[in-house]
Design a protein around this motif. Structure first.
Motif, PDB file in Angstrom:
ATOM      1  N   MET A  16       0.831  -1.212   0.000  1.00 52.46           N
ATOM      2  CA  MET A  16       0.000   0.000   0.000  1.00 52.46           C
ATOM      3  C   MET A  16       0.864   1.260   0.000  1.00 52.46           C
ATOM      4  O   MET A  16       1.885   1.297   0.673  1.00 52.46           O
ATOM      5  CB  MET A  16      -0.885   0.005   1.254  1.00 52.46           C
ATOM      6  CG  MET A  16      -2.356   0.188   0.931  1.00 52.46           C
ATOM      7  SD  MET A  16      -3.342   0.390   2.411  1.00 52.46           S
ATOM      8  CE  MET A  16      -3.132  -1.191   3.234  1.00 52.46           C
ATOM      9  N   MET A  17       0.434   2.269  -0.716  1.00 51.12           N
ATOM     10  CA  MET A  17       1.191   3.519  -0.772  1.00 51.12           C
ATOM     11  C   MET A  17       1.234   4.186   0.610  1.00 51.12           C
ATOM     12  O   MET A  17       0.251   4.157   1.349  1.00 51.12           O
ATOM     13  CB  MET A  17       0.495   4.454  -1.759  1.00 51.12           C
ATOM     14  CG  MET A  17       1.304   5.653  -2.147  1.00 51.12           C
ATOM     15  SD  MET A  17       0.225   6.964  -2.802  1.00 51.12           S
ATOM     16  CE  MET A  17       0.021   7.993  -1.364  1.00 51.12           C
ATOM     17  N   THR A  18       2.371   4.795   0.937  1.00 54.10           N
ATOM     18  CA  THR A  18       2.473   5.545   2.186  1.00 54.10           C
ATOM     19  C   THR A  18       1.818   6.905   2.002  1.00 54.10           C
ATOM     20  O   THR A  18       2.153   7.641   1.081  1.00 54.10           O
ATOM     21  CB  THR A  18       3.955   5.736   2.571  1.00 54.10           C
ATOM     22  OG1 THR A  18       4.526   4.451   2.769  1.00 54.10           O
ATOM     23  CG2 THR A  18       4.089   6.541   3.844  1.00 54.10           C
ATOM     24  N   LEU A  19       0.868   7.221   2.857  1.00 53.13           N
ATOM     25  CA  LEU A  19       0.187   8.505   2.767  1.00 53.13           C
ATOM     26  C   LEU A  19       0.879   9.559   3.629  1.00 53.13           C
ATOM     27  O   LEU A  19       1.108  10.680   3.202  1.00 53.13           O
ATOM     28  CB  LEU A  19      -1.282   8.343   3.210  1.00 53.13           C
ATOM     29  CG  LEU A  19      -2.159   9.571   3.081  1.00 53.13           C
ATOM     30  CD1 LEU A  19      -2.282  10.006   1.619  1.00 53.13           C
ATOM     31  CD2 LEU A  19      -3.541   9.298   3.662  1.00 53.13           C
TER      32      LEU A  19
ATOM     33  N   PRO B  61      -0.116   4.071   5.996  1.00 44.61           N
ATOM     34  CA  PRO B  61      -0.418   3.740   4.605  1.00 44.61           C
ATOM     35  C   PRO B  61      -1.742   4.372   4.169  1.00 44.61           C
ATOM     36  O   PRO B  61      -2.606   4.626   5.016  1.00 44.61           O
ATOM     37  CB  PRO B  61      -0.553   2.209   4.612  1.00 44.61           C
ATOM     38  CG  PRO B  61      -0.182   1.744   5.965  1.00 44.61           C
ATOM     39  CD  PRO B  61      -0.248   2.910   6.889  1.00 44.61           C
ATOM     40  N   ASP B  62      -1.895   4.589   2.888  1.00 43.99           N
ATOM     41  CA  ASP B  62      -3.158   5.095   2.364  1.00 43.99           C
ATOM     42  C   ASP B  62      -4.265   4.115   2.737  1.00 43.99           C
ATOM     43  O   ASP B  62      -4.147   2.919   2.466  1.00 43.99           O
ATOM     44  CB  ASP B  62      -3.055   5.221   0.836  1.00 43.99           C
ATOM     45  CG  ASP B  62      -4.064   6.210   0.300  1.00 43.99           C
ATOM     46  OD1 ASP B  62      -4.797   6.820   1.101  1.00 43.99           O
ATOM     47  OD2 ASP B  62      -4.123   6.362  -0.932  1.00 43.99           O
ATOM     48  N   GLY B  63      -5.289   4.607   3.395  1.00 43.56           N
ATOM     49  CA  GLY B  63      -6.389   3.740   3.808  1.00 43.56           C
ATOM     50  C   GLY B  63      -6.117   2.943   5.079  1.00 43.56           C
ATOM     51  O   GLY B  63      -6.997   2.240   5.564  1.00 43.56           O
TER      52      GLY B  63
ATOM     53  N   ASP C 222       1.263  12.553   1.292  1.00 43.71           N
ATOM     54  CA  ASP C 222       0.974  12.364  -0.121  1.00 43.71           C
ATOM     55  C   ASP C 222       2.145  12.834  -0.990  1.00 43.71           C
ATOM     56  O   ASP C 222       1.958  13.502  -2.016  1.00 43.71           O
ATOM     57  CB  ASP C 222      -0.303  13.137  -0.480  1.00 43.71           C
ATOM     58  CG  ASP C 222      -0.907  12.650  -1.801  1.00 43.71           C
ATOM     59  OD1 ASP C 222      -0.588  11.526  -2.222  1.00 43.71           O
ATOM     60  OD2 ASP C 222      -1.680  13.416  -2.412  1.00 43.71           O
TER      61      ASP C 222
ATOM     62  N   ARG D 188      -8.490  12.841   3.531  1.00 43.70           N
ATOM     63  CA  ARG D 188      -7.834  11.563   3.221  1.00 43.70           C
ATOM     64  C   ARG D 188      -7.240  10.944   4.474  1.00 43.70           C
ATOM     65  O   ARG D 188      -6.965   9.750   4.510  1.00 43.70           O
ATOM     66  CB  ARG D 188      -6.730  11.773   2.179  1.00 43.70           C
ATOM     67  CG  ARG D 188      -7.308  12.157   0.836  1.00 43.70           C
ATOM     68  CD  ARG D 188      -6.229  12.303  -0.181  1.00 43.70           C
ATOM     69  NE  ARG D 188      -5.611  11.013  -0.467  1.00 43.70           N
ATOM     70  CZ  ARG D 188      -4.462  10.880  -1.111  1.00 43.70           C
ATOM     71  NH1 ARG D 188      -3.803  11.961  -1.503  1.00 43.70           N
ATOM     72  NH2 ARG D 188      -3.965   9.693  -1.359  1.00 43.70           N
ATOM     73  N   LEU D 189      -7.005  11.805   5.476  1.00 43.38           N
ATOM     74  CA  LEU D 189      -6.408  11.338   6.733  1.00 43.38           C
ATOM     75  C   LEU D 189      -7.117  12.019   7.896  1.00 43.38           C
ATOM     76  O   LEU D 189      -7.318  13.232   7.890  1.00 43.38           O
ATOM     77  CB  LEU D 189      -4.916  11.701   6.764  1.00 43.38           C
ATOM     78  CG  LEU D 189      -4.166  11.421   8.066  1.00 43.38           C
ATOM     79  CD1 LEU D 189      -4.030   9.922   8.312  1.00 43.38           C
ATOM     80  CD2 LEU D 189      -2.779  12.065   8.038  1.00 43.38           C
TER      81      LEU D 189
ATOM     82  N   ALA E  13      -7.758   7.162   5.833  1.00 48.49           N
ATOM     83  CA  ALA E  13      -6.666   6.710   6.695  1.00 48.49           C
ATOM     84  C   ALA E  13      -6.784   7.398   8.053  1.00 48.49           C
ATOM     85  O   ALA E  13      -7.338   8.501   8.148  1.00 48.49           O
ATOM     86  CB  ALA E  13      -5.321   7.038   6.052  1.00 48.49           C
TER      87      ALA E  13
END
Ligand code: ATP
Length: 237
Positions: A1-4, A28-30, A63, A156-157, A189
């Motif tokens: 998973m991408m790191t947010l 992580p994202d989400g 992001d 998003r967070l 997230a």
């Protein structure tokens, strides 16, 4: 998973007093990540460093961009919503007004009414209180409103500080059950400060332990729950 969100060796100061001295963590994202630690370890300050309300050093990336030193309103506009300890709802305004204000920066105006309906489904207690002043709500209802208001920004967070503070155990569980549902359904997230590690571990996938302003241990919820020192310090034995 991408790191947010990624913090590396973050320091923070109140005036000349240094209270963070090497906090590193990533969300992580989400994903949902907890911050554990004793009173005064720097948990709240870590969230403040991210949201731009305390002077910080080190690296804070969200992001893919460096947000350290960014003003709180700009951080919010980038998609980070902070539910502070003590909740931060607007007491003189009604529940509905608080929810609308949560959405004030959004451009998708048509989606706001359905999102308010979603909040009221998530937190049914707020439905009967929709025209009440926030200050007239119970502590649990105020916490629900604070979370719902942050959701209305469509972040998003979500930075969540001690959502169980001062609540009866059954109320705290209700609040966390709803937050978990919100996480599953929205994919937002979360970075979660929580004294009650039992509640935190129900929500987060992993956690970082802070000691006197420094990250000392990171692990998955399952790993941490099984460690003796974590059980003794945060899970009551
Ligand atoms: P708690 O659960 O008690 O809130 P915490 O882990 O969230 O603890 P912080 O609130 O981040 O800890 O506080 C870290 C340190 O910074 C503490 O020693 C605290 O006394 C100090 N501190 C917090 N806020 C301020 C402030 N506004 N000015 C000066 N020092 C502060």
């Amino acid at each position: 998973m991408m790191t947010l969100l990624e913090l590396k060796d973050v320091t923070a100061f109140y005036g000349p007093v240094q209270v963070l001295d090497g906090v590193s963590l990533s969300v992580p994202d989400g994903g949902a990540v907890g911050i554990l630690g004793a009173n005064g370890a720097g948990k709240t300050t870590t969230l403040r460093a991210i949201s731009g309300s305390v002077r910080a050093g080190g690296s804070i990336r969200f992001d893919g961009r460096d947000i350290r030193g960014t003003r709180p309103d700009r951080v919010a506009a980038l998609g980070i919503a902070h539910v502070p300890e003590g909740r931060g709802t607007l007491g003189d305004l009604t529940v509905r007004e608080n929810l609308r204000i949560g959405a004030y920066m959004r451009r998708d105006r048509k989606a706001i009414a359905p999102d308010i309906d979603y909040c009221l489904e998530l937190f049914p207690q707020l439905k009967n209180r929709i025209t009440s002043a926030a200050s007239a709500l119970s502590g649990g209802e105020q916490q629900m409103l604070a979370v719902a208001r942050a959701f209305m920004a469509k972040p998003r967070l979500l930075l969540l500080d001690e959502a169980s503070l001062g609540l009866a155990p059954s109320t705290a569980k209700n609040v966390y059950d709803a937050i978990r549902r919100l996480r599953e359904e929205s994919g937002i997230a979360m970075l979660v400060v929580e004294q009650n590690a039992n509640l935190a571990f129900e929500l987060v996938d992993s956690a970082t332990v802070l000691e006197t302003g420094r990250s000392v241990l990171t692990g998955t919820s399952t790993e941490l729950r099984d460690r003796d020192e974590i059980r003794r310090a945060y899970l009551g034995g």
